[in-house]
Design a protein around this motif. Structure first.
Motif, PDB file in Angstrom:
ATOM      1  N   MET A  65       5.171  76.372  58.117  1.00  0.00           N
ATOM      2  CA  MET A  65       5.182  75.042  57.531  1.00  0.00           C
ATOM      3  C   MET A  65       5.759  74.058  58.546  1.00  0.00           C
ATOM      4  O   MET A  65       6.842  74.279  59.097  1.00  0.00           O
ATOM      5  N   ASN A  66       5.021  73.031  58.844  1.00  0.00           N
ATOM      6  CA  ASN A  66       5.440  72.001  59.788  1.00  0.00           C
ATOM      7  C   ASN A  66       5.415  70.648  59.088  1.00  0.00           C
ATOM      8  O   ASN A  66       4.357  70.204  58.636  1.00  0.00           O
ATOM      9  N   LEU A  67       6.552  70.005  58.998  1.00  0.00           N
ATOM     10  CA  LEU A  67       6.663  68.689  58.379  1.00  0.00           C
ATOM     11  C   LEU A  67       7.131  67.674  59.421  1.00  0.00           C
ATOM     12  O   LEU A  67       8.035  67.961  60.209  1.00  0.00           O
ATOM     13  N   VAL A 136      10.392  72.564  60.906  1.00  0.00           N
ATOM     14  CA  VAL A 136       9.492  73.694  61.125  1.00  0.00           C
ATOM     15  C   VAL A 136      10.161  74.956  60.593  1.00  0.00           C
ATOM     16  O   VAL A 136      11.360  75.174  60.812  1.00  0.00           O
ATOM     17  N   LYS A 137       9.376  75.767  59.889  1.00  0.00           N
ATOM     18  CA  LYS A 137       9.924  77.025  59.386  1.00  0.00           C
ATOM     19  C   LYS A 137       8.835  78.070  59.263  1.00  0.00           C
ATOM     20  O   LYS A 137       7.690  77.753  58.942  1.00  0.00           O
ATOM     21  N   GLU A 138       9.214  79.318  59.529  1.00  0.00           N
ATOM     22  CA  GLU A 138       8.326  80.459  59.317  1.00  0.00           C
ATOM     23  C   GLU A 138       8.808  81.219  58.095  1.00  0.00           C
ATOM     24  O   GLU A 138       9.998  81.519  57.959  1.00  0.00           O
ATOM     25  N   VAL A 139       7.889  81.539  57.193  1.00  0.00           N
ATOM     26  CA  VAL A 139       8.230  82.227  55.953  1.00  0.00           C
ATOM     27  C   VAL A 139       8.362  83.723  56.218  1.00  0.00           C
ATOM     28  O   VAL A 139       7.471  84.329  56.828  1.00  0.00           O
ATOM     29  N   GLY A 158      16.943  53.105  40.140  1.00  0.00           N
ATOM     30  CA  GLY A 158      16.344  51.825  39.781  1.00  0.00           C
ATOM     31  C   GLY A 158      15.130  51.504  40.634  1.00  0.00           C
ATOM     32  O   GLY A 158      14.491  52.372  41.222  1.00  0.00           O
ATOM     33  N   ALA A 159      14.828  50.217  40.709  1.00  0.00           N
ATOM     34  CA  ALA A 159      13.616  49.744  41.398  1.00  0.00           C
ATOM     35  C   ALA A 159      13.871  49.578  42.888  1.00  0.00           C
ATOM     36  O   ALA A 159      14.265  48.497  43.351  1.00  0.00           O
ATOM     37  N   HIS A 160      13.680  50.651  43.631  1.00  0.00           N
ATOM     38  CA  HIS A 160      13.814  50.615  45.092  1.00  0.00           C
ATOM     39  C   HIS A 160      12.574  51.272  45.689  1.00  0.00           C
ATOM     40  O   HIS A 160      12.173  52.360  45.269  1.00  0.00           O
ATOM     41  N   GLU A 161      11.980  50.624  46.659  1.00  0.00           N
ATOM     42  CA  GLU A 161      10.699  51.085  47.203  1.00  0.00           C
ATOM     43  C   GLU A 161      10.895  51.806  48.529  1.00  0.00           C
ATOM     44  O   GLU A 161      11.736  51.416  49.347  1.00  0.00           O
ATOM     45  N   VAL A 162      10.091  52.852  48.723  1.00  0.00           N
ATOM     46  CA  VAL A 162      10.161  53.652  49.933  1.00  0.00           C
ATOM     47  C   VAL A 162       8.827  53.577  50.667  1.00  0.00           C
ATOM     48  O   VAL A 162       7.760  53.444  50.049  1.00  0.00           O
ATOM     49  N   THR A 163       8.900  53.640  51.996  1.00  0.00           N
ATOM     50  CA  THR A 163       7.713  53.652  52.854  1.00  0.00           C
ATOM     51  C   THR A 163       7.878  54.756  53.891  1.00  0.00           C
ATOM     52  O   THR A 163       8.955  54.886  54.483  1.00  0.00           O
ATOM     53  N   PHE A 164       6.833  55.544  54.105  1.00  0.00           N
ATOM     54  CA  PHE A 164       6.893  56.573  55.148  1.00  0.00           C
ATOM     55  C   PHE A 164       5.503  57.101  55.441  1.00  0.00           C
ATOM     56  O   PHE A 164       4.569  56.946  54.651  1.00  0.00           O
ATOM     57  N   ASP A 165       5.377  57.748  56.619  1.00  0.00           N
ATOM     58  CA  ASP A 165       4.172  58.479  57.008  1.00  0.00           C
ATOM     59  C   ASP A 165       4.545  59.953  57.115  1.00  0.00           C
ATOM     60  O   ASP A 165       5.520  60.302  57.801  1.00  0.00           O
ATOM     61  N   LEU A 166       3.786  60.786  56.452  1.00  0.00           N
ATOM     62  CA  LEU A 166       4.082  62.212  56.426  1.00  0.00           C
ATOM     63  C   LEU A 166       2.899  63.001  56.961  1.00  0.00           C
ATOM     64  O   LEU A 166       1.764  62.828  56.508  1.00  0.00           O
ATOM     65  N   ASP A 167       3.162  63.875  57.929  1.00  0.00           N
ATOM     66  CA  ASP A 167       2.170  64.831  58.415  1.00  0.00           C
ATOM     67  C   ASP A 167       2.648  66.222  58.020  1.00  0.00           C
ATOM     68  O   ASP A 167       3.760  66.629  58.387  1.00  0.00           O
ATOM     69  N   ALA A 168       1.843  66.926  57.251  1.00  0.00           N
ATOM     70  CA  ALA A 168       2.202  68.260  56.780  1.00  0.00           C
ATOM     71  C   ALA A 168       1.120  69.246  57.188  1.00  0.00           C
ATOM     72  O   ALA A 168      -0.054  69.050  56.875  1.00  0.00           O
ATOM     73  N   GLU A 169       1.529  70.279  57.886  1.00  0.00           N
ATOM     74  CA  GLU A 169       0.602  71.318  58.321  1.00  0.00           C
ATOM     75  C   GLU A 169       1.099  72.650  57.799  1.00  0.00           C
ATOM     76  O   GLU A 169       2.176  73.121  58.181  1.00  0.00           O
TER      77      GLU A 169
END
Length: 400
Positions: A65-67, A136-139, A158-169
């Motif tokens: 798993m690669n995040l 990164v982790k190996e199961v 409460g009302a708080h907004e988040v922004t991000f780009d995520l790549d998951a392999e």
């Protein structure tokens, strides 16, 4: 059965324009839909949700798993945030959902209930937001199972907004980019493609040996078998390439195109059989035409939307809502196709009581009743039971 040549009334120009427009929309949806692959790229912008699932994947021993999280920002208004990503193991998808609901009911933060096999990417430190964060982790053999990637914002509430780009392999040894529960799908789809091909050959022989008893609807059923066989073959190849590289854009286009036409042909054939067209009469009345146009229009919209939705990460805003809405639309279409069958059954029952062909009409009535039961069973198993099994089966049996 009547041997009169079957014919459909020519569609009106306005309806032709509607169908052409729907076809263009379908093509556009297909092109847009295959932009994604099984290697996920999620872009979240100004999302006010505090807890949501992003993706689910079944790992076997030595799975990877690669995040990677980049451009992370939380509108925290000066407060000390507690926010991050958790990859948590569960026995099934329903168990994972129950776990999240239980945490929400108990007002607990998933980041405070870390388990030994959890994979956590903590983003609470604002200094981490300035650059890309990688996990990164190996199961190992003890950690194999179904994992769900979850985003959690425990504070500020409460009302708080988040922004991000995520790549998951995510991938298993091989590498195999299919979830452990889906790894058997290329072989399964290949088997059924061959089975439907043999069915097509058998049906073709039946038509050739039937002489003058063949109706137009029988040829449409053969066309449906052709589309079904090609769709299954394309799906088998598509999953094969996804398994090897994590993506199969070209074969996804082929699959979605044939799946679209197969679905439209399936509903058309069922509707026409239900009305008795070609078998008992050579025309459709206005009520039957309206049902066909409504169902086909809904199916066009539903199939295009489902293509786009299936190629979108489940963590996207509104994904769950749209999934449920489209599933409901599909069930409504399935219910609509029952109406012509019910009308035909009622017509045959009335005809058996008033004319001198009671025995002949009773045979037709039994045939339509059997057809009704088959369609109801089809709707129940493909629209309800399948989803229940998907939510409750162990991760390594999800291919079923």
């Amino acid at each position: 059965l009547s041997h009169a040549p079957a014919r459909l009334s020519a569609p009106r120009p306005s309806r032709l324009r509607t169908m052409r427009g729907a076809a263009r929309a379908a093509a556009l949806g297909l092109v847009l839909g295959v932009a994604q692959s099984l290697v996920h790229h999620l872009h979240i912008r100004n999302d006010g949700r505090s807890l949501f699932k992003i993706e689910t994947f079944g790992f076997v021993s030595k799975g990877h798993m690669n995040l990677a999280v980049d451009h992370f920002h939380l509108n925290s208004a000066g407060a000390d945030p507690q926010v991050g990503f958790v990859l948590r193991k569960a026995s099934s998808e329903s168990a994972a959902q129950q776990d999240l609901e239980k945490l929400q009911e108990q007002n607990k933060c998933i980041l405070d209930t870390e388990r030994s096999d959890d994979v956590v990417l903590d983003m609470s430190d604002k200094e981490l937001w300035k650059e890309k964060q990688v996990k990164v982790k190996e199961v190992d053999s003890q950690g194999a199972g179904l994992y769900t990637l979850i985003f959690a914002r425990c504070s500020p509430s409460g009302a708080h907004e988040v922004t991000f780009d995520l790549d998951a392999e995510f991938y298993n040894p091989g590498p195999d980019y299919l979830s452990a529960g889906d790894s058997a799908l290329p072989s399964v789809y290949t088997f059924f493609a061959c089975a439907f091909l043999l069915t097509l050959v058998a049906w073709g022989l039946v038509l050739l040996r039937s002489g003058g008893k063949v109706h137009t609807i029988h040829y449409m059923m053969a066309a449906l078998l052709v589309l079904k066989t090609i769709t299954l073959g394309a799906e088998a190849i598509r999953y094969h390439y996804i398994s090897r590289s994590g993506e199969a854009e070209a074969w996804s286009i082929v699959y979605y195109i044939f799946a679209f036409f197969k679905s439209a042909m399936l509903f058309t054939v069922i509707l026409l059989i239900g009305t008795g067209w070609s078998l008992m009469k050579s025309y459709l009345n206005d009520r039957e035409k309206k049902i066909i146009w409504v169902v086909l229009s809904l199916q066009v919209l539903d199939n295009v939307a489902m293509v786009v939705l299936e190629e979108t990460a489940p963590g996207s805003q509104g994904w769950v809502t749209w999934r449920d809405v489209l599933h409901l639309v599909d069930i409504v279409c399935c219910c609509f196709i029952l109406f012509p069958i019910v009308w035909s059954i009622r017509h045959l029952r009335e005809a058996a009581e008033v004319d001198g062909k009671a025995q002949h009409n009773m045979e037709k009535l039994k045939l339509f009743r059997s057809f009704y039961l088959i369609i109801v069973s089809y709707i129940y198993f493909t629209r309800i039971v399948v989803f229940l099994l998907e939510a409750t089966l162990p991760f390594h049996l999800l291919w079923l």
